[in-house]
Write a protein that holds these residues in place. Sequence first.
Motif, mmCIF file in Angstrom:
data_model
loop_
_atom_site.group_PDB
_atom_site.id
_atom_site.type_symbol
_atom_site.label_atom_id
_atom_site.label_comp_id
_atom_site.label_asym_id
_atom_site.label_seq_id
_atom_site.Cartn_x
_atom_site.Cartn_y
_atom_site.Cartn_z
ATOM 1 N N THR A 87 0.812 -1.215 0.000
ATOM 2 C CA THR A 87 0.000 0.000 0.000
ATOM 3 C C THR A 87 0.842 1.261 0.000
ATOM 4 O OG1 THR A 87 -0.139 -0.110 2.416
ATOM 5 C CG2 THR A 87 -1.928 -1.131 1.158
ATOM 6 N N CYS A 88 2.107 1.133 -0.380
ATOM 7 C CA CYS A 88 2.943 2.323 -0.534
ATOM 8 C C CYS A 88 2.372 3.200 -1.655
ATOM 9 C CB CYS A 88 4.370 1.929 -0.901
ATOM 10 S SG CYS A 88 5.313 1.174 0.419
ATOM 11 N N PRO A 89 2.739 4.476 -1.707
ATOM 12 C CA PRO A 89 2.356 5.297 -2.855
ATOM 13 C C PRO A 89 2.776 4.633 -4.165
ATOM 14 C CG PRO A 89 3.259 6.678 -1.129
ATOM 15 C CD PRO A 89 3.468 5.258 -0.679
ATOM 16 N N ALA A 90 1.945 4.749 -5.179
ATOM 17 C CA ALA A 90 2.126 4.011 -6.429
ATOM 18 C C ALA A 90 3.493 4.219 -7.057
ATOM 19 C CB ALA A 90 1.029 4.395 -7.421
ATOM 20 N N ASN A 91 4.060 5.431 -6.957
ATOM 21 C CA ASN A 91 5.325 5.736 -7.615
ATOM 22 C C ASN A 91 6.544 5.460 -6.750
ATOM 23 O OD1 ASN A 91 4.311 6.558 -10.134
ATOM 24 N ND2 ASN A 91 3.833 8.602 -9.349
#
Length: 348
Positions: A87-91
């Motif tokens: 669930t980290c930021p997509a980038n």
Amino acid sequence: LQSHVIFTSLDKVQRLLEGHITIEDFSVVSTTRTQSGQDVDEQASLTRPDDANRVSASSADVGGLSGWNDPIPDDEWQTVSALINGTCPANDDVLKVGRNKLKQSSMNRLKGPHLPPSHRSSDLWLDDLVMNCTRSMLIEGDANLCNNEAGRKVTYYAVSQFYQQMMDLRHNDVALRNKFTYKSVERMCTKSPCKNLLLHRRCYLPIFVQECHWISCVIDNDKQVIGLFNPSGEDDINSEVLQNMRKLVGAEYERLGLEDKSRINLDDWRLEDISPKHKYKQLNGYDCGIFTLLFMSFHSQDLPHDFTQDYIYKHCGGRGARGKLAHLLWKESDEHVKPCLQQSPTAE
């Protein structure tokens, strides 16, 4: 809706009717596949074997992807599942394989083996980062084979953006798209290990056609054959791509020295559509990238590409080919760029 390639809406309608995409995918433009900008460089007969001579994919030793048939230990699967479902930021970069870094959004595309609830097929289309990180593993496997087999020529694996650049599919001027432009890829050809594509054992090019489907082309220099593998089977686009690949072979021929030219007769080259038929075809709308990578790995080792959709689902004790690919990428990673496991739920 932004368009990057000149194709009529009928192309997608046909793909919808054949089950390769869903209605939701009409609103998706997969621009993430070439946004990374990384590694745009630089690194038997092709007819399907008879059924009686096939080697089962489940027992084949795939040299291109070392460890493909090894089981995934439970403790390692817990870590890999956390990355896939991160669930980290997509980038955010989460893994580093060779010179390529995998982003969280790329790892999320390896969910499976079946389409999760609330997801559409396009959410699981492999992107350039996954394709090019897997390319790094294929290159490493080929280097090992060349070291162990005297006289074996190097196999060249092109970056996933090669064909898109060769055909200028994203030119600002729509009228100039889908035109063969050798100059756009000449530098990549000259920087290949043998300095010319026709001097390698084989060359494999993953191609993202119509912005929604992965296929692969192979240039087999020993047999003087240009082959095309389309996971969904025979398609009108296959012939068009093969003709463009013939132009690439012709352009590379012109760069050869006189001695090499004397050994090659372009009139002897033939085009072969080696796309799977019947039960060997892709049956869903999202595993084309997995089929394409497995074709390059199996075929480069002279193994029959006889894997099925059921094999893709059930590989590695039901964790699937997607789960195994994520496992190999995790094992191959030089570093875990971001410790996002702490933020990632563990999949059951």
